[in-house]
Design an enzyme around this catalytic site. Structure first.
Site, PDB file in Angstrom:
ATOM      1  N   LYS A 112       6.445 -14.694 -41.769  1.00  0.00           N
ATOM      2  CA  LYS A 112       5.240 -14.261 -42.499  1.00  0.00           C
ATOM      3  C   LYS A 112       4.860 -12.839 -42.107  1.00  0.00           C
ATOM      4  O   LYS A 112       3.860 -12.315 -42.560  1.00  0.00           O
ATOM      5  CB  LYS A 112       4.071 -15.196 -42.176  1.00  0.00           C
ATOM      6  CG  LYS A 112       4.311 -16.648 -42.516  1.00  0.00           C
ATOM      7  CD  LYS A 112       3.091 -17.475 -42.084  1.00  0.00           C
ATOM      8  CE  LYS A 112       3.458 -18.927 -41.868  1.00  0.00           C
ATOM      9  NZ  LYS A 112       2.461 -19.629 -41.054  1.00  0.00           N
ATOM     10  N   HIS A 161      23.604  -7.109 -22.813  1.00  0.00           N
ATOM     11  CA  HIS A 161      23.478  -8.565 -22.635  1.00  0.00           C
ATOM     12  C   HIS A 161      23.676  -8.808 -21.128  1.00  0.00           C
ATOM     13  O   HIS A 161      24.691  -9.327 -20.689  1.00  0.00           O
ATOM     14  CB  HIS A 161      24.547  -9.260 -23.468  1.00  0.00           C
ATOM     15  CG  HIS A 161      24.367 -10.736 -23.649  1.00  0.00           C
ATOM     16  ND1 HIS A 161      23.424 -11.481 -22.957  1.00  0.00           N
ATOM     17  CD2 HIS A 161      25.019 -11.615 -24.454  1.00  0.00           C
ATOM     18  CE1 HIS A 161      23.510 -12.749 -23.336  1.00  0.00           C
ATOM     19  NE2 HIS A 161      24.464 -12.848 -24.237  1.00  0.00           N
ATOM     20  N   ARG A 219      16.082 -12.957 -27.096  1.00  0.00           N
ATOM     21  CA  ARG A 219      17.185 -12.302 -27.825  1.00  0.00           C
ATOM     22  C   ARG A 219      16.580 -11.660 -29.069  1.00  0.00           C
ATOM     23  O   ARG A 219      15.813 -12.315 -29.783  1.00  0.00           O
ATOM     24  CB  ARG A 219      18.265 -13.308 -28.216  1.00  0.00           C
ATOM     25  CG  ARG A 219      19.317 -12.683 -29.123  1.00  0.00           C
ATOM     26  CD  ARG A 219      20.528 -13.543 -29.278  1.00  0.00           C
ATOM     27  NE  ARG A 219      21.325 -13.532 -28.061  1.00  0.00           N
ATOM     28  CZ  ARG A 219      22.529 -14.114 -27.952  1.00  0.00           C
ATOM     29  NH1 ARG A 219      23.037 -14.744 -28.989  1.00  0.00           N
ATOM     30  NH2 ARG A 219      23.199 -14.064 -26.823  1.00  0.00           N
ATOM     31  N   ARG A 262      25.385 -20.504 -26.759  1.00  0.00           N
ATOM     32  CA  ARG A 262      25.488 -20.549 -25.301  1.00  0.00           C
ATOM     33  C   ARG A 262      24.244 -20.044 -24.581  1.00  0.00           C
ATOM     34  O   ARG A 262      23.732 -20.703 -23.672  1.00  0.00           O
ATOM     35  CB  ARG A 262      26.681 -19.703 -24.814  1.00  0.00           C
ATOM     36  CG  ARG A 262      28.004 -20.386 -24.916  1.00  0.00           C
ATOM     37  CD  ARG A 262      29.086 -19.375 -25.242  1.00  0.00           C
ATOM     38  NE  ARG A 262      28.877 -18.926 -26.602  1.00  0.00           N
ATOM     39  CZ  ARG A 262      29.358 -19.569 -27.670  1.00  0.00           C
ATOM     40  NH1 ARG A 262      30.126 -20.596 -27.509  1.00  0.00           N
ATOM     41  NH2 ARG A 262      29.095 -19.155 -28.901  1.00  0.00           N
ATOM     42  N   THR A 263      23.782 -18.867 -24.940  1.00  0.00           N
ATOM     43  CA  THR A 263      22.701 -18.250 -24.149  1.00  0.00           C
ATOM     44  C   THR A 263      21.428 -19.093 -24.252  1.00  0.00           C
ATOM     45  O   THR A 263      20.787 -19.396 -23.238  1.00  0.00           O
ATOM     46  CB  THR A 263      22.452 -16.806 -24.628  1.00  0.00           C
ATOM     47  OG1 THR A 263      23.715 -16.152 -24.739  1.00  0.00           O
ATOM     48  CG2 THR A 263      21.588 -16.042 -23.647  1.00  0.00           C
TER      49      THR A 263
HETATM   50  N1   CP Z   1      28.077 -15.280 -25.288  1.00  0.00           N
HETATM   51  C1   CP Z   1      26.955 -15.446 -26.016  1.00  0.00           C
HETATM   52  O1   CP Z   1      25.988 -14.672 -25.931  1.00  0.00           O
HETATM   53  O2   CP Z   1      27.011 -16.518 -26.845  1.00  0.00           O
HETATM   54  P1   CP Z   1      25.847 -16.953 -27.845  1.00  0.00           P
HETATM   55  O3   CP Z   1      25.699 -15.858 -28.880  1.00  0.00           O
HETATM   56  O4   CP Z   1      26.302 -18.251 -28.438  1.00  0.00           O
HETATM   57  O5   CP Z   1      24.588 -17.087 -27.043  1.00  0.00           O
END
Ligand code: CP
Length: 315
Positions: free
Chosen positions: A86, A136, A108, A57-58
């Site tokens: 590497k 998050h 991320r 999603r993100t």
């Molecule tokens: N909710 C969320 O962060 O989903 P993903 O890990 O798929 O990005």
């Protein structure tokens, strides 16, 4: 309104604690305009997506959001196909993309706190798309947008946050955003996964801010009083000891039978992915909002990129 535009411009998004209620509400207004197709944008900047941990999603909603407001994207969805394997450092990886002309990083990363470190070293905005068990913030923005959109308000709501409150990064950021309103929070988890077990002093923050909350272990004790139940997955991959995971796995599974006595406007949310915490029997009830919530990620992230990268003044 123009003051808020200025406040968002070129901002880093490191922690949900860094923003005010006024700023969140402004973001929600812009997201709503995008959702209703009342705002179009052609920002023309480059957004670099660096995902050192898996995401569906993100990653994809940020990528699509950037494209929908007329931005270019580069970067990677998995570090496994890059020179990170590497041994290249995160700093050097970002340095390379600044050379290619990025205007913003969406990152991320498995290291908690790395976004603050990076923001101190790079001039372009850094957006935290999830750092280990820590935060998050953009997920919390879309979560609270979904609540705001469903109820038309946030003050006065009773919100249960259930599941892995120890290793999850969405419960902390969600609580930080909600701490700007007068809500009652119920943290629902087995003792092993309760908020006091977190490494980031989240409970101290909530106490200092005077948030009204209770910690409970059985969702059935409060379910019929709640307006929102926010369910989270137990983060198996973040347990240092899998025997501890075995003790709590499957501690709760919400089914449609559980929803018999809930309030009419009660909603079930989940940041997704779910494993088995919400039975698919809930999906077809009017209470299920988790797919709508995920869809809202697109509009909230369009609004976020638009405001940070150059939303024009809308007097
Ligand atoms: N909710 C969320 O962060 O989903 P993903 O890990 O798929 O990005």
């Amino acid at each position: 309104m123009w003051v808020c535009i200025k406040e968002w411009k070129n901002r880093d998004v490191i922690s949900a604690k860094d923003f005010s209620k006024k700023e969140f509400l402004f973001l929600f207004d812009v997201a709503k305009k995008f959702k209703q197709n009342k705002l179009k944008a052609n920002v023309g900047k480059t957004v670099t997506l660096l995902f050192f941990e898996p995401s569906t999603r993100t990653y994809n909603s940020f990528r699509m959001a950037a494209h929908k407001i007329g931005c270019f994207t580069d970067g990677f969805a998995s570090a496994q196909t890059t020179s990170v394997v590497k041994g290249e450092s995160t700093f050097d990886t970002l340095k390379m993309f600044t050379g290619y002309g990025t205007d913003c990083f969406v990152i991320r990363h498995p290291k908690a706190g790395i976004h603050r470190y990076l923001a101190e070293r790079f001039d372009v905005p850094i957006i935290n798309a999830g750092d280990d068990s820590h935060e998050h913030p953009t997920q919390a923005m879309l979560d609270v947008f979904t609540i705001w959109e469903n109820f038309g308000k946030i003050d006065g709501l009773k919100i249960g946050i259930m599941g892995d409150l120890r290793y999850g990064r969405t419960p902390s950021s969600l609580s930080y955003v909600l701490s700007n309103w007068k809500v009652k929070l119920y943290f629902i988890a087995p003792e092993l996964l309760q908020i006091e077990k977190r490494l980031d002093n989240m409970e101290f923050f909530l106490q200092k801010k005077g948030v009204d909350y209770e910690k409970i272990s059985n969702y059935k004790d409060v379910l019929n009083e709640l307006d929102v139940l926010y369910v989270t997955r137990i983060q198996k991959e973040r347990f240092p000891d899998l025997t501890e995971y075995e003790k709590v796995k499957g501690s709760y599974v919400i089914t449609s039978k559980d929803l018999k006595g809930v309030k009419k406007h009660f909603i079930v949310m989940h940041p997704l992915p779910r494993v088995n915490e919400i039975d698919t029997s809930v999906d077809n009830t009017p209470h299920a909002k988790y797919f709508e919530q995920a869809k809202n990620g697109l509009y909230v992230r369009m609004a976020l990129l638009y405001l940070i990268l150059g939303g024009s003044d809308e007097k």
